[in-house]
Design a protein around this motif. Structure first.
Motif, PDB file in Angstrom:
ATOM      1  N   ARG A   5     -27.711  59.362 -42.337  1.00 30.06           N
ATOM      2  CA  ARG A   5     -28.042  58.865 -43.682  1.00 30.06           C
ATOM      3  C   ARG A   5     -28.869  57.581 -43.618  1.00 30.06           C
ATOM      4  O   ARG A   5     -29.725  57.347 -44.462  1.00 30.06           O
ATOM      5  CB  ARG A   5     -26.749  58.564 -44.475  1.00 30.06           C
ATOM      6  N   SER A   6     -28.594  56.747 -42.639  1.00 33.44           N
ATOM      7  CA  SER A   6     -29.283  55.448 -42.572  1.00 33.44           C
ATOM      8  C   SER A   6     -30.234  55.340 -41.392  1.00 33.44           C
ATOM      9  O   SER A   6     -30.921  54.314 -41.255  1.00 33.44           O
ATOM     10  CB  SER A   6     -28.269  54.309 -42.458  1.00 33.44           C
TER      11      SER A   6
ATOM     12  N   THR B 236     -25.085  56.600 -39.322  1.00 37.51           N
ATOM     13  CA  THR B 236     -25.236  58.065 -39.338  1.00 37.51           C
ATOM     14  C   THR B 236     -26.698  58.429 -39.639  1.00 37.51           C
ATOM     15  O   THR B 236     -27.532  57.544 -39.864  1.00 37.51           O
ATOM     16  CB  THR B 236     -24.358  58.708 -40.426  1.00 37.51           C
TER      17      THR B 236
ATOM     18  N   SER C 232     -25.415  49.651 -41.238  1.00 32.02           N
ATOM     19  CA  SER C 232     -26.036  49.717 -42.565  1.00 32.02           C
ATOM     20  C   SER C 232     -25.061  49.366 -43.678  1.00 32.02           C
ATOM     21  O   SER C 232     -25.450  49.271 -44.837  1.00 32.02           O
ATOM     22  CB  SER C 232     -26.561  51.140 -42.804  1.00 32.02           C
TER      23      SER C 232
END
Ligand SMILES: NC(=O)c1ccc[n+]([C@@H]2O[C@H](COP(=O)([O-])OP(=O)(O)OC[C@H]3O[C@@H](n4cnc5c(N)ncnc54)[C@H](OP(=O)(O)O)[C@@H]3O)[C@@H](O)[C@H]2O)c1
Length: 349
Positions: free
Chosen positions: A52-53, A50, A24
């Motif tokens: 997060r993406s 992670t 990402s």
């Protein structure tokens, strides 16, 4: 080679199973694009990052691929892993991926100076790949473009000294820094202030002579990376090098002002001729036509552009060059994919 899953090199049906760690990010996204552009034979592409993406989609050859959370077992059965997630992640996961059968090409600083890890720029030292033991390091972006330009000069005239000052784009720090330059510029043009988050000072309309942390000797780690990596890649531990690394408010493309001392004297025209024939180099050096390399010329290409080639006015064998390349492409993603291509060519994948 530490393959433990029984896979033999070259044991592929049609194409390779490739994983990208850090998919990402600024470099990871470019890796997906470059694999597609160069038609790298990919049978299966896994995108990792992670939480997060996780769940975000990235297009590859018209197919929307979903980013997954990285963990060591994700690499099982994969042939090649391109890492661009920072050095601490790389230190903790690269050997796990190798144990599971992957060859890892790592973009971080984690493995570059390990003596048994090849540090490779395919135009300069592809033969080092023969010695790889599972991990191959991609050099620092500023180092890559410098050695592509200097190796042909070294081979022809010898090199005794390099003094380089860099003008590095914010994309070299990743996606957050690209956003910081955008939003700071907009705020400042509107007469507003915005506290910096990525850099210690505003980068919009400013220059920071500070990349990475500082070492005790007064040099920044970025400067020391250029010094140590260049010596390793050129296999010349004694070559004299000094570097000053500067962050500039440019989105894409690193520029370098390089002073060199050759061992044999050279005419400027001879340096131009040597560089014109060098792989990966474009000589763009015609002052009458105002032709000199600039970051906006490298936004969409992989070459290392060299111009402003001139003799030093005082030093015998002293020359100045201006060298520009795209840090996300030749400085990172393209170099990594070229390493993959070279591994294939040599039957090492
Ligand atoms: N930018 C350049 O020009 C350049 C050039 C040469 C080398 N490099 C190196 O390449 C690496 C990435 O740089 P970048 O510019 O792409 O940075 P970036 O835009 O900040 O992207 C970082 C990537 O790493 C992922 N990541 C972070 N921590 C992780 C973890 N614990 N596990 C899995 N994935 C993790 C992030 O995922 P999330 O989205 O989930 O956070 C993101 O995909 C760095 O080591 C950098 O030094 C960069």
């Amino acid at each position: 080679m530490l393959f433990e899953n029984g896979r033999k090199r070259g044991d592929t049906v049609s194409g390779y199973k490739v994983a990208i760690l850090g998919a990402s990010g600024a470099v990871g996204r470019m890796m997906v694009k470059v694999l597609e552009e160069r038609n790298f034979p990919v049978r299966d592409l896994k995108l990792l990052a992670t939480e997060r993406s996780a769940g975000k989609k990235i297009d590859f050859h018209g197919e929307k691929l979903t980013i997954e959370v990285a963990h060591p077992d994700q690499f099982k059965g994969y042939d090649l892993a391109l890492f661009s997630a920072g050095s601490s992640v790389s230190r903790s996961i690269a050997l796990e991926a190798v144990k599971r059968g992957c060859v890892v090409i790592d973009n971080s600083n984690a493995w570059r100076m390990e003596p048994d890890v090849p540090l490779v720029v395919p135009e300069v030292n592809p033969e080092e790949l023969e010695n790889h033991r599972g991990i191959i390091a991609n050099p620092n972006c500023s180092t890559i473009q410098m050695v592509v330009a200097l190796k042909p000069i070294k081979d022809r005239f010898g090199l005794s000294r390099i003094i380089v000052s860099t003008y590095q784009a914010v994309s070299g720090t990743g996606l957050r820094a690209i956003e910081e330059l955008k939003s700071q510029s907009l705020h400042m043009l509107n007469g507003e202030t915005k506290e910096p988050e990525v850099y210690p000072y505003p980068i919009a309309f400013n220059l920071l002579p500070h990349i990475d942390t500082f070492s005790e000797n007064g040099y920044s780690r970025e400067e020391m990376k250029m010094i140590n990596e260049t010596r390793k890649i050129l296999k010349d531990p004694k070559i004299k090098i000094a570097a000053t690394a500067v962050r500039v408010p440019v989105f894409y493309g690193h520029s370098e002002s390089i002073y060199i001392k050759t061992i044999e004297p050279a005419e400027v025209i001879e340096i131009r001729q040597v560089l014109s024939k060098a792989p990966g180099v474009v000589v763009y050096d015609n002052l009458e036509k105002l032709q000199y390399p600039m970051p906006n010329l490298v936004e969409d290409n992989d070459q290392v552009w060299v111009g402003r080639i001139r003799r030093d006015l005082d030093e015998d064998c002293g020359y100045h060059l201006w060298v520009v390349a795209n840090n996300l492409r030749k400085g990172a993603a393209t170099n990594a994919v070229q390493i993959g291509e070279e591994l294939m060519k040599r039957g090492l994948l």
